[in-house]
Scaffold this motif. Structure first.
Motif, PDB file in Angstrom:
ATOM      1  N   THR A 122       0.786  -1.437   0.658  1.00  0.00           N
ATOM      2  CA  THR A 122      -0.120  -0.224   0.179  1.00  0.00           C
ATOM      3  C   THR A 122       0.716   1.390   0.175  1.00  0.00           C
ATOM      4  O   THR A 122       0.427   2.416  -1.366  1.00  0.00           O
ATOM      5  CB  THR A 122      -0.847  -0.143   1.177  1.00  0.00           C
ATOM      6  OG1 THR A 122      -1.497  -1.163   1.331  1.00  0.00           O
ATOM      7  CG2 THR A 122      -1.731   1.517   1.275  1.00  0.00           C
ATOM      8  N   ASP A 173      -8.496  -3.854  -1.732  1.00  0.00           N
ATOM      9  CA  ASP A 173      -8.131  -4.707  -0.470  1.00  0.00           C
ATOM     10  C   ASP A 173      -9.451  -4.174   0.707  1.00  0.00           C
ATOM     11  O   ASP A 173      -8.813  -2.789   0.133  1.00  0.00           O
ATOM     12  CB  ASP A 173      -6.246  -3.968  -0.169  1.00  0.00           C
ATOM     13  CG  ASP A 173      -6.577  -4.919   1.298  1.00  0.00           C
ATOM     14  OD1 ASP A 173      -7.838  -5.264   2.002  1.00  0.00           O
ATOM     15  OD2 ASP A 173      -5.202  -5.519   1.558  1.00  0.00           O
ATOM     16  N   ASN A 180      -6.588   0.684   3.466  1.00  0.00           N
ATOM     17  CA  ASN A 180      -5.477   1.290   3.721  1.00  0.00           C
ATOM     18  C   ASN A 180      -5.377   2.767   2.868  1.00  0.00           C
ATOM     19  O   ASN A 180      -4.838   3.341   2.999  1.00  0.00           O
ATOM     20  CB  ASN A 180      -4.160   0.451   4.400  1.00  0.00           C
ATOM     21  CG  ASN A 180      -4.774  -0.240   5.132  1.00  0.00           C
ATOM     22  OD1 ASN A 180      -3.943  -1.525   4.660  1.00  0.00           O
ATOM     23  ND2 ASN A 180      -6.271  -0.051   5.944  1.00  0.00           N
ATOM     24  N   ASP A 201      -3.546  -1.803  -5.794  1.00  0.00           N
ATOM     25  CA  ASP A 201      -3.474  -1.850  -4.432  1.00  0.00           C
ATOM     26  C   ASP A 201      -4.153  -3.328  -4.491  1.00  0.00           C
ATOM     27  O   ASP A 201      -5.086  -3.104  -3.771  1.00  0.00           O
ATOM     28  CB  ASP A 201      -3.133  -0.936  -3.480  1.00  0.00           C
ATOM     29  CG  ASP A 201      -2.893  -1.077  -2.062  1.00  0.00           C
ATOM     30  OD1 ASP A 201      -1.923  -2.329  -2.210  1.00  0.00           O
ATOM     31  OD2 ASP A 201      -3.376  -1.082  -0.362  1.00  0.00           O
TER      32      ASP A 201
END
Ligand code: ADP
Ligand code: MG
Length: 248
Positions: free
Chosen positions: A17, A40, A44, A120
């Motif tokens: 991330t 994800d 994050n 990500d």
């Protein structure tokens, strides 16, 4: 056409991330238009860029993706926010032969105006990471210089090779980036030279040092390049970005 880069490694906490955010921010600073897509469920990347996760995940909402794009504090950098919706996380990660093709279609169709798109990925080799690899031109693999680093590495590289031979012939290993490097630790140096010895020029020259500014930046919703441009971590990410651009 957008260059799509999956930032992936099945291990958590290796700097995926952090690398997605800072490389994207650096690309934007270099005058490229960049997008981070958060796939994800931990979201994050979204919160690290100062953006609230959404009710729905844009990729499974059935709505035009453009409706979900959010500007960040870095001009030229946008984010397609993740969602904490469990149903959407399930829908995204459900085994689906079409997922990669669908994702590719969505990214190339609706988001092709970006210069770079960074995905990500979650910390697994599950459906989401597979779909991301199926839709990407490159995989960027952050690894932490620790004892088990190499083991996980061969698995993700095998998955990338399989993906390339079965469904996405364009996929290249964009590079391995050594993160959270601590030059004082003998082990870190050993791991770094072992990885370089084995993967040679696939490994980026630039190593990202362990640096507290890098870990503080996301709580301010900024890349480290904005949060503390003079920090060692910021300078390292700026150098990594130059390598990413040069590897075109
Ligand atoms: P992943 O996405 O692979 O799980 P993260 O990017 O979230 O990994 O990083 C894991 C943790 O390590 C986070 O708390 C992050 O702030 C911290 N971190 C990442 N890179 C660095 C670095 N270069 N220096 C210090 N802390 C870092
Ligand atoms: Mg992460």
């Amino acid at each position: 056409m957008a260059k799509i880069i999956a930032v992936a490694n099945q291990k958590g906490g290796v700097g995926k991330t952090t690398t997605a955010i800072n490389v994207a921010a650096g690309l934007a600073k270099a005058g490229k238009s960049a997008l981070v897509i958060d796939i994800d469920p931990q979201c994050n990347a979204t919160s690290g860029l100062g953006v609230e996760p959404g009710q729905r995940h844009p990729l499974v909402s059935g709505r035009p993706l453009a409706e979900y794009l959010v500007e960040t504090s870095q001009p030229g950098l946008q984010v397609l926010p993740g969602s904490q919706s469990l149903a959407d996380a399930d829908a995204l990660s459900a085994p689906n032969r079409q997922r990669a093709a669908l994702l590719r279609q969505q990214l190339h169709g609706e988001l092709s105006h970006f210069d770079y798109i960074l995905l990500d990925c979650p910390p697994s080799l599950g459906q989401l990471t597979r779909a991301a690899l199926g839709a990407s031109a490159e995989i960027l693999i952050p690894i932490q210089c620790e004892y088990f680093a190499m083991e996980g590495l061969s698995q993700i590289i095998d998955l990338a090779r399989q993906t390339k031979s079965r469904e996405n012939t364009r996929l290249e290993i964009g590079g391995i980036v050594l993160t959270m490097f601590d030059p004082e630790l003998e082990l870190a140096n050993e791991v770094a030279s072992e990885v370089r010895g084995y993967f040679e020029e696939t490994v980026f020259e630039t190593m990202i040092p362990r640096d507290v500014s890098v870990s503080e930046a996301p709580s301010h919703g900024k890349s480290v390049l904005d949060y503390n441009p003079r920090a060692r971590g910021a300078r390292a990410y700026a150098e990594l970005v130059m390598e990413v651009i040069d590897r075109e």
